[in-house]
Design an enzyme around this catalytic site. Structure first.
Site, mmCIF file in Angstrom:
data_model
loop_
_atom_site.group_PDB
_atom_site.id
_atom_site.type_symbol
_atom_site.label_atom_id
_atom_site.label_comp_id
_atom_site.label_asym_id
_atom_site.label_seq_id
_atom_site.Cartn_x
_atom_site.Cartn_y
_atom_site.Cartn_z
ATOM 1 N N GLY A 34 0.836 -1.198 0.000
ATOM 2 C CA GLY A 34 0.000 0.000 0.000
ATOM 3 C C GLY A 34 0.863 1.238 0.000
ATOM 4 C CG LEU A 35 -0.808 4.747 -1.750
ATOM 5 C CD1 LEU A 35 -1.733 5.960 -1.839
ATOM 6 C CD2 LEU A 35 0.140 4.690 -2.936
ATOM 7 C CB SER A 36 4.351 6.356 1.963
ATOM 8 O OG SER A 36 4.939 6.884 3.121
ATOM 9 N N GLY A 37 2.089 5.568 4.425
ATOM 10 C CA GLY A 37 1.066 6.117 5.310
ATOM 11 C C GLY A 37 -0.238 5.348 5.307
ATOM 12 C CB ALA A 38 -1.543 2.611 3.214
ATOM 13 N N GLY A 39 -0.741 2.436 6.509
ATOM 14 C CA GLY A 39 -0.907 1.644 7.725
ATOM 15 C C GLY A 39 -0.343 0.243 7.655
ATOM 16 C CE LYS A 40 3.561 0.029 3.081
ATOM 17 N NZ LYS A 40 3.095 1.435 3.156
ATOM 18 C CB SER A 41 4.765 -0.394 9.605
ATOM 19 O OG SER A 41 5.709 -0.463 8.555
ATOM 20 C CB SER A 108 5.965 -4.165 -2.671
ATOM 21 O OG SER A 108 4.832 -4.310 -1.852
#
Length: 205
Positions: A34-41, A108
């Protein structure tokens, strides 16, 4: 990249199947994109915390952490991003063999790179999870100011500003991380893991 002709894969006596039997759960890779800031981590670590409390063997490969060591020599060109994901995929493959439920939290952005990572795993072991959050939400969450700096040209090759993001076409799970509470998102991931037999209801007890 040319592979050495002087290496042979060593087959250990302690197999992945034996580790799964001992652990009480299957191993797999959860590929958060997902985008930077999407909440992946945030989501990956919250899922790991829940699994850890259920005595599952886990590990998170986080984008920033990996670039501090394993991929510290890479930049953010399309070629370097591809190599970054290749290395992450290979690392995740080894960790899955070790019996862990592995979570990767990387933008990614390119489908080809994600598909290549998927190709490293047997069918069913690669679970693509799209953290789908609108760009405006991601920008509001951007405590580092990366979107702002990308818009001024200070940060080059930034996803969705000066570099594309290719959304997954058929992810195993799409999570609305832009509006849903974190605990709901975690629940969706855990439900999917139970449905796919990675963990069982017994893991909750």
């Amino acid at each position: 990249m040319v592979k050495s002709s002087n290496t042979v894969w060593h087959h250990a006596t302690v197999t992945r199947a034996r580790r799964a039997q001992m652990n009480g759960h299957r191993s797999a890779v959860l590929w958060f994109t997902g985008l930077s800031g999407a909440g992946k981590s945030t989501l990956a670590h919250a899922v790991e915390e829940s699994l850890h409390q259920q005595r599952c063997h886990t590990f998170v490969l986080d984008g920033d952490n990996v670039r501090h060591g394993l991929c510290s020599d890479l930049g953010f060109s399309a070629e370097d991003r591809g190599e970054n994901i290749r290395r992450v995929g290979e690392a995740a493959k080894l960790l899955v063999e070790s019996g862990a439920v592995v979570m990767t939290a990387f933008i990614s952005p390119f489908r080809l790179d994600r598909d290549r990572a998927r190709g490293l795993f047997p069918h069913g072991d690669f679970i693509e999870i799209w953290c789908n959050a609108p760009m405006e939400v991601c920008e509001k969450r951007d405590v580092k100011g990366l979107y702002r700096r990308a818009r001024t040209g200070e940060v080059k090759e930034f996803t969705r500003i000066s570099s594309p993001y290719e959304s997954p076409l058929s992810p195993e799970l799409e999570v609305d991380t832009g509006s849903l509470p974190l605990e709901v998102c975690v629940g969706q991931v855990l439900d999917m893991l139970r449905l796919r037999g990675v963990i069982t209801e017994m893991a909750n007890e």
